[in-house]
Motif scaffolding. Structure first.
Motif, PDB file in Angstrom:
ATOM      1  N   VAL F 202       0.837  -1.199   0.000  1.00  0.00           N
ATOM      2  CA  VAL F 202       0.000   0.000   0.000  1.00  0.00           C
ATOM      3  C   VAL F 202       0.870   1.247   0.000  1.00  0.00           C
ATOM      4  N   GLU F 203       1.912   1.222   0.807  1.00  0.00           N
ATOM      5  CA  GLU F 203       2.842   2.360   0.845  1.00  0.00           C
ATOM      6  C   GLU F 203       3.403   2.640  -0.539  1.00  0.00           C
ATOM      7  N   SER F 204       3.761   1.568  -1.247  1.00  0.00           N
ATOM      8  CA  SER F 204       4.497   1.730  -2.500  1.00  0.00           C
ATOM      9  C   SER F 204       3.620   2.137  -3.665  1.00  0.00           C
ATOM     10  N   LEU F 205       2.312   1.896  -3.561  1.00  0.00           N
ATOM     11  CA  LEU F 205       1.470   2.092  -4.749  1.00  0.00           C
ATOM     12  C   LEU F 205       1.176   3.556  -5.033  1.00  0.00           C
ATOM     13  N   GLY F 206       1.211   4.394  -4.000  1.00  0.00           N
ATOM     14  CA  GLY F 206       0.965   5.816  -4.223  1.00  0.00           C
ATOM     15  C   GLY F 206      -0.373   6.062  -4.906  1.00  0.00           C
ATOM     16  N   ASP F 207      -0.332   6.794  -6.016  1.00  0.00           N
ATOM     17  CA  ASP F 207      -1.576   7.182  -6.686  1.00  0.00           C
ATOM     18  C   ASP F 207      -1.999   6.243  -7.802  1.00  0.00           C
ATOM     19  N   VAL F 208      -1.299   5.147  -7.949  1.00  0.00           N
ATOM     20  CA  VAL F 208      -1.657   4.215  -9.018  1.00  0.00           C
ATOM     21  C   VAL F 208      -3.097   3.741  -8.824  1.00  0.00           C
ATOM     22  N   PRO F 209      -3.883   3.726  -9.884  1.00  0.00           N
ATOM     23  CA  PRO F 209      -5.268   3.266  -9.729  1.00  0.00           C
ATOM     24  C   PRO F 209      -5.323   1.788  -9.356  1.00  0.00           C
ATOM     25  N   VAL F 210      -6.161   1.477  -8.379  1.00  0.00           N
ATOM     26  CA  VAL F 210      -6.234   0.125  -7.830  1.00  0.00           C
ATOM     27  C   VAL F 210      -7.663  -0.392  -7.878  1.00  0.00           C
ATOM     28  N   TYR F 211      -7.772  -1.645  -8.314  1.00  0.00           N
ATOM     29  CA  TYR F 211      -9.040  -2.368  -8.179  1.00  0.00           C
ATOM     30  C   TYR F 211      -8.864  -3.363  -7.038  1.00  0.00           C
ATOM     31  N   PHE F 212      -9.796  -3.320  -6.086  1.00  0.00           N
ATOM     32  CA  PHE F 212      -9.723  -4.197  -4.917  1.00  0.00           C
ATOM     33  C   PHE F 212     -10.801  -5.258  -5.042  1.00  0.00           C
ATOM     34  N   THR F 213     -10.391  -6.517  -5.139  1.00  0.00           N
ATOM     35  CA  THR F 213     -11.373  -7.601  -5.257  1.00  0.00           C
ATOM     36  C   THR F 213     -11.277  -8.510  -4.044  1.00  0.00           C
ATOM     37  N   LEU F 214     -12.410  -8.643  -3.367  1.00  0.00           N
ATOM     38  CA  LEU F 214     -12.450  -9.369  -2.112  1.00  0.00           C
ATOM     39  C   LEU F 214     -13.322 -10.614  -2.264  1.00  0.00           C
ATOM     40  N   ASP F 215     -12.669 -11.753  -2.453  1.00  0.00           N
ATOM     41  CA  ASP F 215     -13.384 -13.019  -2.383  1.00  0.00           C
ATOM     42  C   ASP F 215     -13.481 -13.369  -0.901  1.00  0.00           C
ATOM     43  N   LEU F 240      -8.830  -8.727   8.170  1.00  0.00           N
ATOM     44  CA  LEU F 240      -9.470  -8.170   6.985  1.00  0.00           C
ATOM     45  C   LEU F 240      -9.831  -6.710   7.205  1.00  0.00           C
ATOM     46  N   LEU F 241     -10.343  -6.413   8.384  1.00  0.00           N
ATOM     47  CA  LEU F 241     -10.745  -5.044   8.685  1.00  0.00           C
ATOM     48  C   LEU F 241      -9.551  -4.092   8.534  1.00  0.00           C
ATOM     49  N   ASN F 242      -8.404  -4.539   9.005  1.00  0.00           N
ATOM     50  CA  ASN F 242      -7.228  -3.675   8.889  1.00  0.00           C
ATOM     51  C   ASN F 242      -6.847  -3.426   7.436  1.00  0.00           C
ATOM     52  N   VAL F 243      -7.040  -4.427   6.590  1.00  0.00           N
ATOM     53  CA  VAL F 243      -6.799  -4.216   5.167  1.00  0.00           C
ATOM     54  C   VAL F 243      -7.770  -3.178   4.608  1.00  0.00           C
ATOM     55  N   ILE F 244      -9.018  -3.310   4.980  1.00  0.00           N
ATOM     56  CA  ILE F 244     -10.044  -2.417   4.427  1.00  0.00           C
ATOM     57  C   ILE F 244      -9.751  -0.975   4.812  1.00  0.00           C
ATOM     58  N   ILE F 245      -9.351  -0.780   6.050  1.00  0.00           N
ATOM     59  CA  ILE F 245      -9.068   0.593   6.484  1.00  0.00           C
ATOM     60  C   ILE F 245      -7.891   1.170   5.697  1.00  0.00           C
ATOM     61  N   LEU F 246      -6.972   0.291   5.289  1.00  0.00           N
ATOM     62  CA  LEU F 246      -5.845   0.754   4.462  1.00  0.00           C
ATOM     63  C   LEU F 246      -6.293   1.301   3.111  1.00  0.00           C
ATOM     64  N   LEU F 247      -7.478   0.873   2.656  1.00  0.00           N
ATOM     65  CA  LEU F 247      -7.941   1.351   1.339  1.00  0.00           C
ATOM     66  C   LEU F 247      -8.018   2.866   1.268  1.00  0.00           C
ATOM     67  N   LYS F 248      -8.186   3.490   2.422  1.00  0.00           N
ATOM     68  CA  LYS F 248      -8.212   4.960   2.467  1.00  0.00           C
ATOM     69  C   LYS F 248      -6.984   5.581   1.831  1.00  0.00           C
ATOM     70  N   ARG F 249      -5.880   4.835   1.943  1.00  0.00           N
ATOM     71  CA  ARG F 249      -4.610   5.400   1.487  1.00  0.00           C
ATOM     72  C   ARG F 249      -4.315   5.033   0.047  1.00  0.00           C
ATOM     73  N   LEU F 250      -5.245   4.392  -0.602  1.00  0.00           N
ATOM     74  CA  LEU F 250      -5.052   3.991  -1.997  1.00  0.00           C
ATOM     75  C   LEU F 250      -5.986   4.782  -2.897  1.00  0.00           C
ATOM     76  N   ASN F 251      -5.638   4.769  -4.184  1.00  0.00           N
ATOM     77  CA  ASN F 251      -6.508   5.367  -5.198  1.00  0.00           C
ATOM     78  C   ASN F 251      -7.417   4.268  -5.755  1.00  0.00           C
ATOM     79  N   VAL F 252      -8.452   3.925  -4.974  1.00  0.00           N
ATOM     80  CA  VAL F 252      -9.348   2.838  -5.370  1.00  0.00           C
ATOM     81  C   VAL F 252     -10.303   3.356  -6.443  1.00  0.00           C
ATOM     82  N   VAL F 253     -10.239   2.760  -7.627  1.00  0.00           N
ATOM     83  CA  VAL F 253     -11.113   3.186  -8.726  1.00  0.00           C
ATOM     84  C   VAL F 253     -12.254   2.199  -8.963  1.00  0.00           C
TER      85      VAL F 253
END
Lengths: 286, 286, 286, 286, 286, 286
Positions: F202-215, F240-253
Motif C-alpha cells: 500500500v505504501e508503494s502504490l501511491g496514486d496508481v489506480p487500484v481495483y480491490f477484489t475481495l473473495d 481483513l478489517l485492517n486491510v479495508i481501512i488501508l484502502l483509504k490510502r489507496l486510489n481505489v477506482v
C-alpha cells in the motif's frame, strides 16, 4: 405469580438442590418481544436446560464440580408476550423473593431487556450496585422507535436507576454515534472492542455488590452464532472464561446470561457454549 | 441495458403501478411481538416480496395476468416491537389513507393481530362490515395471559367492534373449549374443520362490504409448514384457491394474508405458496 | 432402575396427575441404536413433551379435554446406548410396574424396537394379546445383518411371543419380498398400503386385550417428514385420526407412538403432528 | 467379511449389472447452470444414489424386485458449468452410445435442459419419437432473457426437432400467457393441472417410440419440496405411480427424472421420493 | 468423453490406486450406536468421500500432491447397528488384512469406539504400540451406564491392551473428575486443553510404532461444528495441521479420523475441514 | 407516519443518495453459473441488502457514519444464466457508465467471475491498473474443464488484460500445483496463506489506480461459512478489517465483494459479516 419452589425435575445439569438448601437459584426468562432483528431468545433457557446433559458436571478449568454445589433450578417464569411492563414485574418479583431468601439469582434469557427486572429488584437491596456488562452492543439508547423499554435501551434504563459511573461496559463494537458519545461523557465506562481494564476493575471493586450481565453476543460469531444480531470482531471463549473465573473475587449479588437464540444456530454449538458458560459461572459464584 | 439511475425498487411481482393509478395497495406489517409460540412472521412480507419473482404474473387458474392490473406496493410499514398499541395505530392510519383514496388495502403480515388495525379503519367507513375468516385457530379469547391485544384474541376484538353474527369463521380446528362454546352461542358463525357453507355464504352476502382475513395456517401443514403453530387436519391449496376465486363475487373492501413465518420452512415452499395465494387474491379483487 | 413416581414438572401438556391418581402413564424410551438409516428418534419423546405446549388441551374432534383426564407423565426412562438387551429389560420392567398398578402404559419412542420391551411385559399379563400395527414397513425380518433384535425385526419378535394370527398390520408399503411372502402364509394379517378392514377388525375384537403400536412413518411423508426412512404413499392425518378415535371401542391395554426423529423435520410440523396424535390417543384410551 | 480389494463402487440400489449384461443404463447429468431460480439440481443424481440404500429393492406395488433386473449405473457424466452447448454434447454422446448398444438410457438430472441432449440422440435413431412430459411448467419459451438454451425453453427446443403434435404435456400449472396460447394452437398437447387423458394416450400410442421426461416438480410441493421452483397444486405420489406403471405398456426408448435439488429439502423426503420413483421406473421399463 | 463402462467408482479424491499398488488403504467405519449425545457419525466417511471433490489434490502446506501417492480407498465396511462386538470384529479383521499386506490403514469414522477394532489388530502385530490421541474428551471411563464398550470408554479399553504409559492424550477439556484423576496416576499421559509437549514427544518416539487417533472434536467448535458433543476451548486448524505434518517424522502404523457428524453442520464447513485434514494426513504418512 | 406513496425502495443500509449526488455506486451481480462446487452466490447481494438493516450506520472502528456519505444503490443488474459472455457484457457496460459519471463502482457478487466485467471497463479507463486480490484460491487456471471463462480462471483473464506483475494476491491457500508454479514465475505476486507484505505494498502504490477484489472465502470458515468452497486456514475478520481501512490510502477506482452464498450459512452470520465488511469498505473509499 410466585416462584416455583417445589421442584423442577428437568433441571440444568447438576442443579438439583432443594430451594431451601440452595445458595444460587437459576430461572429462565422466556421473553423476546422487543427484539428488533431476529427473535427466538424466548427458547434460550429451555434449550440450555435440555442440552446441558451433553456436558460434564466437572470443570477441568476450575477443578470443581457442580455435584459439590447447592443450586436450585426454578424452571421458566411464566411471562406473557408483547408489552414489556408486566413481564418486568414478574421478573422483579421473582428476583426479590430469591434475594429475600438470601440467595443469588442467575437468570437465563430471553432478550437483554429482562435484565431490567432483576436490576430493579437488586438495586433496591443494594443501592451501591455496580454493573459489569459484556456485550457487542451499547444498549444505551434513550428510546427505540419511541419505546423506552427495549433490548436497545436496557442499560440506559439501568443508568436511570444507578446514575453515572456505575456501569462498566466491555467488548462493545456496535451502536449509534450518539450512544458512544453519551457514554464518553462519563455516564458509563465503555471499553470498545475488548476487555482491557477488566482485571484492574475487579481488583478495585473489593466488596461492592456487583451485577454481572452477559450478553452472549459479546463473543465472536465464529464461537457463538446463535443470536439475533451477530457482530463480527468479538471476544473468544477463552477470554470470556477468564472473566468468569474472575467473578470468584467479586461480590456478585446477581447475574444473567442472555441473548441465546438456539434455533438460529442449528449445529447446537451456541447452546452448548451457553451451557458451558453457565456451568463455569455457577462454579465461580456459588 | 442501461443502469437503473432512478431508484432501487423492489415490489411484489408485477405490482409496479404508481400509487395514483392503483386500485389495490399492498403493504407489509412486520410485527409478531404477541406471538406465543414460535415467532418470525415479521419477515413474512419481505420474504414474499423477494420470492415472488420465482412466480409468473399469469394465472392459468383465472386466465388473468398481473401485468393487466394496477396495483401499488407500498413496502413495509415502520412498526416498533413490543407493545401492540402504537403498532395498531400505524396500521389503522395507513389503512385509512388507502381507503380515503378509494383503494383496496391488502396487508401482508406479520401475526394475526395486525388485522385489528385494518379492521378498525375499515369499520369506521363501513359500519355494516362482515368478516370472512379462514384459520386453524378460533382467536376468540377474551384475553391471553391477561393481555387483551394478542394474536389469540384478535377476532374477539373484531367482535367487540362489529357485534354478533358479523364474523364467519372457516377451517377452525384448534382452540379452548370456552372459545368454541362462546362461538356456538351465536357470537360468530364458526365452521369447524372445513369450508362447508362458504359458497352459500358468498351467494347470500350480495353487496355487503367484506373484509377477508386469511391466516395461512388454515392450510394443512403438509402444504404450508412455515407458520408458528402448525395444526394437522387443514384444507388443501385447491380448496383455498376455490375460495379465493369466489372473492370476485364479493364486495371486498380490504383483506390480509397473515402468519407466514418464512424461516420456519427452510425449503421455501411456504413462501412460494403465499406468493401464489397473493397473486390469485390480487387477480380476484382488482 | 425403578420408575420415577414422584413427579416430573415437565409433563406432556395437561398430564399432571399424580401417579396414584392416573389411569394412563406416559413414559419416553429414548433409544435408537439399531436404526439402520438416519438416527435421531432418541430425541422424540423429549421434543414432544416440549412442543406439546403449542397445543390446546381441548380436542374439537372428540369434544374432550385433557384437563378432565388423569394422566401421569413419568418422563424419560434412563436407557443406555448400543446393545439392545439391557434397554429392553428396563422398558419391560417399567411397563410391568404400570400394569401391576392397574394403569395403561403409553410409551413414546425412540425407534420401533422399544415396543418389544412393552409387549414382553404385557403378554405375560394378557396371553391372548392382539397387536394392531400401523407402519410403512413390515418389520418382519428374522434378523437384520445377523442381529435378531432390531427395528427391522421387532414385529417378528412379537410374533415369536404371540404366534400366528395375532398381529394385524396396516398401511404397509415397504419390505423385502420374503417378508411379504412370510406374512401371506398367515403368520400375520398384513394389509398393504391402506387401512382397509380396520373398522371391521375393531368390531370383531370385542374385549380382547389389544396393544396398539403406531409407527408414525405410516403417515405420508407430506404430513410427517420427521422420521428416519420416509416412504411415499402413506395415509393422511384424517385417516389416522379416525383410527385413533376407534380405540375407544377397544380394550387397549398398552400402546406406543414411535419413530419421530424431530431434528429431521426442522419445521417442527412432525413434532406438532406427534403431539396432536398423542393428545387424541390419550383422550381415546383414558 | 473380507475387505473389498477390487474397487469401491457406488451404484443406485440394486443396479450392479455389468454394462454388457444390462438392458437399462442409468447415468447422472449434474448440470444446473441455466436454472433461473434456486440452483442445486447438480447434486440430484449423487444424492439419489447415496440415499437409495434406505429403500428396499422390492416393490409391493409392482410385485417386482430390482435384484431380478439387469441395470448398469454409469455414475455421473463429467460436465462443465456455464455454457450449455458442451454439456449437451456430452449428454448426446453418452446417450448415443447407450442406444448403439441396444440399451435404454435413464438419465437423472440436473435441471430440465439436460433432456435436450438425450432427445437429440434419440430422435436421430427414432424420427417418429413422441415425448410424454410431466411438469408443473410449460418450458415452451422461445428464449429466456435472450438465451435459447434454458430449462425454460427445453420443450420448445424439442419441438424444433420433432414438430407439431409430438409432445404430450401433463400437470402443467405455470407459464406465461404466451406459452399457454402457443400450445393451444396445436404445437403441443397441453393438459393443464392434471393427468386427464393420459391413460387414453397410452392406449393410442401402441408401439410408437416414446421418451418419458419427468420433471419432479409436477408433484405437489407437499410431496416434493426439494426443487428450485415449487408450484402448489400438483399431483400426488399415487397419481404419479400409476403413470409410471403405465410405462410398461409403452415402447419407452429413453427417459429421465430431473429437477431434484436435494439440499432444498433438508428432511430428505424429496430425495427418498426420487429414489422410489426411479425404482418404480426401472421396474416398469426393464 | 466416452461413457464409463467399467464400473462406477467413488473414491476419496485422488485415491485411485489399485489395492496392490497402494501403501495406504482408506476405509470407512459407519457405526455410531453407542453415541450418547447426538448421533450421525455413521455418515461421516461417505460425506467426506463425496465432498472431497471440492478440494484440490495439491497441498501448498506440504508442497505435495495426492496424485503422486499410491492410496486405495476400500469404501465403507458393512457394519450392523446396535451391539458393538460384531462391529469391532469386522473392523479388526479388515485392519488385519491391510497390515498383513504391508500397508497402512486410515480409518474414517464413525464414532470413536471404532478405533478399538483397529487397535486390537495393530497391537497384535506391534506389541510395543504407542497411541497419540487428540480429543476434547478423556474417553477413559471404566464403563458408561454399565456398558464397557462405548465411545466414552474406548481409550480405557486401549489401555487394557497396552498398559500404563503408552497413551498420549492432548487437547483434553472434558471428562469426569474420576477420569482426570485416573490419568494423573500415570495410566496415561494427559495434556489438558492444548498440545504442549507434543513436539518433544515426537522427537523422543523415534521408530516406535504409533497409532494416531484424531477425534475431530479436539478442534474448537468454531472451526468444526459438525460433531455430536462440541466443546468450546479447542485447538485451531493451524495447530492441528502442524501436528499432522509432524506425523512424517513418526513410524505411523495406523491412524483414524473420527466423530464427524456431517448433518450437524449444514454449512458443510466441518466436512470440508475433515477432507482437508485427511488430505494432509495422507500426504504425511504415505 | 404517513404511507410511502412514492415508491418502495430497498437500498443497502444508509445508501440512499440520488445517483447524481453519489460518489460511490453499489450494484449487485447475481450470477453464479460457472460455480463448480455449491452454487447460490446469485442471492448474495439481495441478502446483503435485506440484512444490512440489522447493522448500525456508524462504525466505531473508523469513527465514521454512512449517513454522512453519498452513496447510491442501483439494485441488482438483470443478468441471464448459463453462458457467461452476455453477463460480462452487462457488467462491463454498467461499470463503464458509473466510471463515465466520475463515480466509484462497488459490485456485490455473485461468483468471482463477475469481476472480469468490471475490470474490462476499468482497465480501458486506467491502463496502468493494479489489482489487489484477497482470496483462498489462486483462480489462475488457463481454463476449467475446457472453459476459459470461469470463477477458477478469472484472475488469469485479468492477467491477460493487465500483463505480468500487476496483480497482488493474498491469503491464497488452495489451487493446483501448476497455478502456484505459474504465479511463482512472476506473472502475479502471490502471498500464500496470509497478508504479509500488504502494508508495504500500500505504501508503494501511491496514486496508481487500484481495483480491490475481495473473495470473502479468504476469511477462515469459522468466521465465514457461507460460501461454496470453504477452505480452512484463512484470515480473521480483524485482519481483513485492517486491510479495508488501508484502502483509504489507496486510489481505489473500483472494487467488489464476491462469493457470499447466503443460504449455505443458515445462521446468518456470513451475511451479517458481508454487511459489515461492505459498510467498512464504503466508509473507507467514499
Amino acid at each position: 405469580m410466585s416462584l416455583n419452589k417445589t421442584g423442577n425435575i428437568q433441571n440444568f445439569l447438576g442443579c438439583d438442590a432443594s430451594y431451601d438448601d440452595a445458595n444460587v437459584v437459576i430461572f429462565g426468562a422466556p421473553y423476546d418481544s422487543t427484539t428488533s432483528n431476529r427473535p427466538g431468545t424466548r427458547f434460550g433457557a429451555a434449550a440450555v436446560r435440555g442440552d446441558s446433559y451433553g456436558l460434564e458436571t466437572y470443570s477441568p478449568y476450575q477443578d470443581a464440580d457442580l455435584e459439590d454445589k447447592h443450586i436450585y433450578d426454578a424452571g421458566e417464569l411464566e411471562l406473557s408476550f408483547g408489552r414489556p411492563e408486566p413481564v418486568l414485574d414478574v421478573i422483579e418479583n421473582a428476583t426479590s423473593q430469591i434475594l429475600a431468601d438470601g440467595k443469588i439469582p442467575l437468570m437465563i434469557g430471553g432478550e437483554h431487556l429482562v435484565m431490567l427486572g432483576a436490576v430493579r429488584a437488586i438495586a433496591k437491596k443494594h443501592p451501591n450496585l455496580r454493573i459489569i456488562h459484556l456485550d457487542a452492543h451499547t444498549d444505551l439508547r434513550q428510546d427505540y422507535m419511541g419505546e423506552p423499554l427495549s433490548h436497545a435501551t436496557v442499560l440506559r434504563r439501568c443508568h436511570d436507576i444507578l446514575g453515572d459511573g456505575c456501569i462498566y461496559q466491555f467488548g462493545i463494537r456496535s451502536g449509534t454515534r450518539e450512544e458512544f458519545d453519551w457514554a464518553k461523557k462519563g455516564h458509563t465506562h465503555l471499553q470498545k472492542f475488548n476487555l482491557a481494564g477488566l482485571v484492574e476493575l475487579v481488583e478495585s471493586l473489593g466488596d461492592v455488590p456487583v451485577y454481572f450481565t452477559l450478553d452472549l453476543d459479546v463473543l465472536d460469531p465464529s464461537a457463538f452464532a446463535g443470536t439475533g444480531t451477530p457482530e463480527a470482531g468479538g471476544i473468544s471463549f477463552m477470554e470470556l472464561l477468564n472473566v468468569i473465573i474472575l467473578l470468584k473475587r467479586l461480590n456478585v449479588v446477581g447475574c444473567d446470561v442472555v441473548e441465546l437464540a438456539p434455533n438460529i444456530d442449528a449445529s447446537g454449538v451456541s447452546t452448548a457454549m451457553a451451557c458451558k458458560v453457565i456451568r463455569e459461572m455457577l462454579l465461580a459464584i456459588s
